[in-house]
Write an enzyme that holds these catalytic residues in place. Structure first.
Site, short mmCIF file in Angstrom:
data_model
loop_
_atom_site.label_atom_id
_atom_site.label_comp_id
_atom_site.label_asym_id
_atom_site.label_seq_id
_atom_site.Cartn_x
_atom_site.Cartn_y
_atom_site.Cartn_z
N GLN A 1 -10.60 -2.91 -23.25
CA GLN A 1 -9.79 -3.93 -23.91
C GLN A 1 -9.21 -4.65 -22.71
O GLN A 1 -8.55 -4.18 -22.03
CB GLN A 1 -8.57 -3.00 -24.64
N HIS B 1 -7.46 -8.14 -26.65
CA HIS B 1 -6.09 -7.63 -27.07
C HIS B 1 -5.19 -8.98 -27.41
O HIS B 1 -4.76 -9.70 -26.44
CB HIS B 1 -5.35 -7.14 -25.90
N ASN C 1 7.30 -5.48 -29.32
CA ASN C 1 7.69 -6.67 -28.35
C ASN C 1 8.27 -7.90 -28.69
O ASN C 1 8.09 -8.79 -28.04
CB ASN C 1 6.54 -6.69 -27.41
N GLY D 1 -5.07 6.59 -33.00
CA GLY D 1 -4.29 6.66 -31.37
C GLY D 1 -4.00 8.03 -30.97
O GLY D 1 -4.58 8.80 -30.28
N TYR E 1 1.75 -9.18 -26.84
CA TYR E 1 1.43 -9.67 -25.57
C TYR E 1 0.89 -11.24 -25.50
O TYR E 1 1.10 -11.90 -26.55
CB TYR E 1 0.34 -8.64 -24.83
#
Length: 358
Positions: A100, A176, A236, A314, A181
């Site tokens: 990734q 990603h 985030n 995950g 991000y």
């Protein structure tokens, strides 16, 4: 006969023996100075090679792309050589592994940036978020806005990272573009307040993403490139005023590229499964990988109904190196130790028992 979680599938140019994917999981165990992975990571990923596909922890494409202590890079020759040990170990066990590619954008801290510089972002707006620094969790640092003339450099960093991934022996790459991000910051109108060709309407906010994909396709066949999106997640501090419209537009533009898969966070990252993911999935014409709070029953049901092609797990993969075998046998799962999720050594990383050893 309907497909099951355990049916083989071809995604792009890759044949997978099952639909169980190891999701990307940041574990903060790389060398913090060099950004290199080591023998511990080779063992960790090789233990999980029975997954249909492994997606590595996110790896930063440049020193500027780093946002957390102990995360690996894919931008130096030494990092490439270190990752080659990982891919060799996974391939020796018969597995398939993609890396990734990551640029954190504003989710960083000056202590993690080259020369203590400010992190970069679409706009000079600080995130209401924290990151993991040498001092523990700290508020992210105020970023500076990337200049328009810097965009080609950012694209070039992604392209070089893609070349490095090929040299390191990976089977493909995942871009990603999720979880707040850099690329997600550009896509969403909360963090992106630009007034040039990279801000405003969705076609401008998606420009950097499309330029990066164009660049990646000069290195890898599209059938070895996946992409991860998180339309409804505010993780985030990245929110959009109309995620259904924004990401509907994005997915329709991705359709013609022949990508290996679309990896979608269904709802809030690590949180509620709320959002129009089934409607968005209906717009997508390729292989669909679902993620977020899946257990065996939900995965079986959604693959069996045709709503999902692959399921990325995950946290279950942290504690269960043989998760694919356990799901197939409907066997009990190990519980993960959250105290060892981030940082440390072998404890809570490579020492979880398999069904055989248990």
């Amino acid at each position: 006969m309907p497909d099951t979680l355990f049916s083989p599938i071809r995604i792009g140019d890759l044949d997978l023996p099952n639909r169980i994917v190891m999701a990307p999981l940041t574990r903060n165990r790389a060398d913090d100075t060099t950004g290199e992975v080591g023998d511990l990571q080779a063992e960790y990923y090789a233990q999980r090679a029975s997954a249909g596909l492994i997606i590595t922890e996110a790896a930063q494409i440049s020193p500027e792309g780093k946002g957390y202590v102990g995360t690996p890079g894919i931008h130096s020759a030494e990092q490439v050589a270190a990752w080659k040990k990982v891919t060799d170990a996974v391939h020796a066990k018969g597995g398939r592994i993609v890396i990734q590619l990551w640029h954190v954008g504003r989710i960083s801290h000056v202590s993690l940036q080259p020369d203590g510089q400010a992190p970069v972002a679409p706009s000079a707006i600080a995130a209401k978020a924290q990151t993991f620094t040498p001092n523990g969790f700290e508020d992210t640092s105020p970023p500076r806005a990337l200049r328009k003339d810097e965009m080609p450099r950012v694209v070039a960093d992604y392209v070089q990272a893609a070349r490095n991934a090929k040299a390191a022996g990976f089977d493909g790459i995942e871009l990603h573009a999720a979880n707040g991000y850099l690329l997600d910051q550009f896509l969403k109108d909360g963090p992106n307040r630009r007034e040039d060709g990279y801000g405003g309407p969705v076609e401008n906010r998606a420009r950097l993403l499309m330029e990066v994909l164009d660049g990646l396709e000069t290195v890898w066949a599209p059938g070895r490139i996946g992409i991860r999106l998180s339309p409804w997640s505010g993780f985030n501090d990245a929110v959009d005023s109309d995620p259904d419209a924004t990401f509907g537009w994005v997915v329709e533009r991705l359709n013609g590229r022949g990508l290996a898969y679309l990896h979608l966070v269904e709802g809030s990252t690590g949180g509620a499964r709320e959002g129009g993911f089934d409607a968005l999935r209906a717009k997508w014409q390729g292989v669909y990988m679902a993620n977020n709070d899946y257990d065996r029953d939900l995965a079986m049901a959604r693959v069996g109904s045709g709503k999902v092609d692959l399921v990325a797990f995950g946290r279950p993969y942290i504690a269960n190196p043989d998760l694919a075998e356990r799901l197939a046998a409907n066997a009990p799962l190990n519980e993960g130790d959250q105290a060892t999720y981030y940082g440390g050594g072998a404890e809570g990383y490579t020492d979880y028992p398999t069904l055989e050893t248990a």
